[in-house]
Design a protein around this motif. Structure first.
Motif, PDB file in Angstrom:
ATOM      1  N   UNK B   1      -5.530  -9.815  -3.870  1.00 37.39           N
ATOM      2  CA  UNK B   1      -4.815  -9.529  -5.127  1.00 37.39           C
ATOM      3  C   UNK B   1      -5.106  -8.100  -5.571  1.00 37.39           C
ATOM      4  N   UNK B   2      -6.400  -7.785  -5.683  1.00 36.65           N
ATOM      5  CA  UNK B   2      -6.780  -6.411  -6.014  1.00 36.65           C
ATOM      6  C   UNK B   2      -6.245  -5.452  -4.981  1.00 36.65           C
ATOM      7  N   UNK B   3      -6.432  -5.840  -3.724  1.00 34.81           N
ATOM      8  CA  UNK B   3      -6.040  -4.956  -2.643  1.00 34.81           C
ATOM      9  C   UNK B   3      -4.538  -4.710  -2.698  1.00 34.81           C
ATOM     10  N   UNK B   5      -2.564  -4.797  -5.316  1.00 36.12           N
ATOM     11  CA  UNK B   5      -2.244  -3.919  -6.436  1.00 36.12           C
ATOM     12  C   UNK B   5      -2.554  -2.486  -6.052  1.00 36.12           C
ATOM     13  N   UNK B   6      -3.663  -2.345  -5.382  1.00 38.10           N
ATOM     14  CA  UNK B   6      -4.117  -1.028  -5.007  1.00 38.10           C
ATOM     15  C   UNK B   6      -3.145  -0.389  -4.037  1.00 38.10           C
ATOM     16  N   UNK B   7      -2.757  -1.173  -3.026  1.00 41.50           N
ATOM     17  CA  UNK B   7      -1.856  -0.649  -2.012  1.00 41.50           C
ATOM     18  C   UNK B   7      -0.565  -0.204  -2.681  1.00 41.50           C
ATOM     19  N   UNK B   8      -0.144  -1.009  -3.650  1.00 39.67           N
ATOM     20  CA  UNK B   8       1.103  -0.718  -4.328  1.00 39.67           C
ATOM     21  C   UNK B   8       1.020   0.603  -5.072  1.00 39.67           C
ATOM     22  N   UNK B   9      -0.098   0.761  -5.784  1.00 35.78           N
ATOM     23  CA  UNK B   9      -0.243   1.977  -6.576  1.00 35.78           C
ATOM     24  C   UNK B   9      -0.377   3.176  -5.659  1.00 35.78           C
ATOM     25  N   UNK B  10      -1.064   2.966  -4.537  1.00 38.22           N
ATOM     26  CA  UNK B  10      -1.233   4.063  -3.599  1.00 38.22           C
ATOM     27  C   UNK B  10       0.096   4.540  -3.055  1.00 38.22           C
ATOM     28  N   UNK B  11       0.919   3.566  -2.625  1.00 39.14           N
ATOM     29  CA  UNK B  11       2.176   3.975  -2.032  1.00 39.14           C
ATOM     30  C   UNK B  11       3.100   4.523  -3.098  1.00 39.14           C
ATOM     31  N   UNK B  12       2.897   4.046  -4.331  1.00 37.93           N
ATOM     32  CA  UNK B  12       3.802   4.458  -5.391  1.00 37.93           C
ATOM     33  C   UNK B  12       3.897   5.975  -5.491  1.00 37.93           C
ATOM     34  N   UNK B  13       2.783   6.618  -5.238  1.00 39.87           N
ATOM     35  CA  UNK B  13       2.770   8.051  -5.417  1.00 39.87           C
ATOM     36  C   UNK B  13       3.634   8.765  -4.379  1.00 39.87           C
ATOM     37  N   UNK B  15       6.196   7.190  -2.324  1.00 39.50           N
ATOM     38  CA  UNK B  15       7.543   6.686  -2.107  1.00 39.50           C
ATOM     39  C   UNK B  15       8.451   7.093  -3.244  1.00 39.50           C
TER      40      UNK B  15
END
Ligand SMILES: Nc1ncnc2c1ncn2[C@@H]1O[C@H](COP(=O)(O)OP(=O)(O)OP(=O)(O)O)[C@@H](O)[C@H]1O
Ligand SMILES: [Mg+2]
Lengths: 254, 282
Positions: B1-3, B5-13, B15
């Motif tokens: 779950x944490x991971x 969210x993290x992956x999402x935020x990371x890629x957000x920058x 994509x």
């Protein structure tokens, strides 16, 4: 009615104060153990007039503020970096967690050896103490941002700075405020200890000097001033929190 | 779950917006303001679409042509890949193989099962999220206010989302999706969490805005009667493939309980449960 409810909390402290004064006057509590409230008030008047209070309070507030800014800024920066980038987290988090297990007050002898009783010693200790609560709560706040909201933001074309400022940071803010308030508590605690042990100015120094001359009234006054400053910092943080988190039902109508 | 969210935020920058949502130029505001001409919906063509998550195939070869401006409902058992299909269409997932053709520059919007409103933004500010960067300061608010009026939330613009009811929140989400006058609107069980009465009024609302604005609508639902009440065509997905493609040509507005309505409903239910009484399997 509302006025009355605000007052009701003050009945007990007022009674205690009156009782304390009475017991002191009757000589039940010796003045060198605990001076009467009026004696403390007289001490307040004395140090105010002599300018001693303003000078020492100024020095303490300066140390607290600058130390907090340094430690808070570094903690916030690490919290953001490690919350947003997995590489940064893997690189630094283990180290930070290890350092966190050292109680920062245990470093006082070492810090005195490094910096003597100079300003740097106090600033260093305050900054170190404030760093961790801010770091951990910022990191936690960013991690707990709802990934569904992040996805929503992306489907509406947000990215980078916009996604951060509109979704991630506001989502992390409640947790960042928790860190802020913890940090403020630690800030005063650290300063009290550091000033009591090694300083040549500040409220803690004023208290230690008064102790040497058996001026119990000034000692009690110093303690009260610390309590007041702590309360003041917490109130400022609370007001800030309520303003910024007005959307949060937890703060509605408070 | 944490991971996650993290992956999402990371890629957000890194994509940009998903492919289907990307547009080179912001839509000029005048275009947003004009009442969209009827049949401004986008066409959708899917061929040989597959999607696997790791080893598990979820979509196993789907071919589908959707006429511009039509209303298509997608039904199927839980976990059959309905959400995945919508997410593929909107570019929230990348296909393992196959093609999805949506005309270049189409504004496509997604209404999620949850309202996904920003709790720290007022209702009207949540709706302006739907405008992306188009419009100016003085035009964004009126556009959002109009979208709110369209979904029956006139005058609630300054409220915080937390004080709205579930149905009202979902209407704000709908306004946010509609404010940019999308040509394709995907709805993933948007009414799933609402009570029966609210559902029925929301269904009428969705039908009304669809008729007014003429976008192509793709509605995922687990409610067969909702699908038949709203859609021109009901698609049943089973085992990652289209198991039934049923045109619904009942006159609108539709009345539940007519024999023709019931007959269509039975056909879909029979196909869902393979002719057996499947009870609660959806
Ligand atoms: N990101 C993912 N990673 C791995 N598996 C996934 C992922 N997303 C979906 N799946 C799997 O794909 C299958 C289809 O999921 P999907 O959400 O599309 O089903 P659904 O038809 O929308 O179901 P429901 O009606 O319950 O919403 C499920 O088995 C699910 O576990
Ligand atoms: Mg789903």
């Amino acid at each position: 009615m509302k006025r009355f409810r605000g007052l009701i909390g003050w009945i007990l402290p007022a009674t205690l104060l009156v009782g304390w004064e009475a017991l002191s006057r009757l000589g039940v509590i010796p003045a060198n153990i605990l001076p009467a409230p009026t004696a403390v008030a007289a001490a307040l008047w004395r140090v105010t007039v002599s300018g001693e209070l303003a000078r020492n309070m100024g020095v303490s507030a300066w140390r607290a503020g600058i130390g907090f800014l340094i430690g808070g800024a570094i903690g916030f920066a690490f919290g953001l970096a490690n919350g947003l980038s997995r590489f940064s987290e893997q690189f630094t988090d283990t180290t930070l967690q290890m350092v966190r297990n050292v109680p920062h007050l245990a470093l006082i002898p070492l810090v005195i050896l490094w910096f003597g009783i100079d300003e740097q010693a106090k600033l260093f200790l305050v900054a170190l103490g404030v760093f961790f609560p801010i770091y951990i709560n910022t990191l936690h706040g960013i991690r707990s941002v709802d990934p569904q909201l992040v996805e929503m933001g992306k489907t509406y074309g947000m990215s980078g700075a916009e996604l951060f400022s509109r979704v991630i940071l506001p989502g992390a803010l409640p947790s960042i405020f928790v860190g802020l308030r913890f940090g403020l508590g630690i800030m005063w605690l650290t300063l009290i200890v550091a000033e009591t042990i090694s300083a040549s100015s500040g409220i803690g120094y004023m208290a230690m000097q008064a102790r040497e001359f058996m001026m119990t009234d000034v000692v009690v006054l110093s303690i009260l001033i610390y309590a007041l400053l702590g309360k003041l910092a917490d109130t400022v943080a609370r007001v800030l929190e309520r303003r910024t988190l007005a959307w949060n039902p937890a703060f509605e109508g408070v | 779950m944490f991971a996650d969210a993290l992956a999402m935020i990371e890629t957000a920058a890194h994509l940009g917006p998903p492919a289907a949502l990307r547009r080179d130029k912001p839509i000029p505001f005048e275009v947003l303001q004009e009442a969209a001409p009827i049949a401004s919906g986008a066409s959708v063509a899917i061929s040989g679409l597959t999607k696997r998550f790791g080893e598990t195939p979820v979509i196993g070869g789907i071919d589908l042509e959707i006429a511009p401006g039509s209303f298509v409902a997608v039904v199927g058992k839980s976990g059959c890949g309905k959400s995945t299909l919508l997410r593929l269409l909107l570019g929230l997932e990348t296909p393992t193989s196959g093609r999805i053709d949506i005309p270049e520059g189409t504004t496509a919007r997604f209404v999620f099962q949850e309202p996904r409103l920003l709790p720290w933004a007022t209702v009207v500010d949540n709706v302006t999220v739907g405008l992306g960067r188009s419009g100016t300061r003085s035009t964004r608010r009126p556009a959002a206010a109009k979208a709110l009026a369209d979904v029956g939330l006139d005058g609630r613009g300054d409220a915080w989302p937390s004080v709205l009811s579930g149905g009202q929140k979902q209407r704000v989400a709908l306004a946010r999706a509609l404010v940019s006058r999308p040509r394709l609107l995907a709805l993933d069980e948007p009414l799933g969490a609402l009570d029966a009465l609210t559902r029925i009024s929301m269904q009428a609302l969705v039908e009304r805005v669809w008729r007014d604005q003429g976008f192509t609508a793709l509605l995922v639902t687990h409610d067969v009667s909702e699908a038949i009440a709203l859609a021109d065509r009901v698609i049943l997905i089973d085992g990652g493939r289209i198991a039934l493609d049923l045109p619904v040509d009942l006159p609108r507005p539709r009345r539940r309980g007519t024999p023709a309505f019931a007959a269509l409903e039975k056909r879909v239910l029979d196909a869902l449960f393979g002719g057996f009484e499947g009870g609660d399997a959806i």
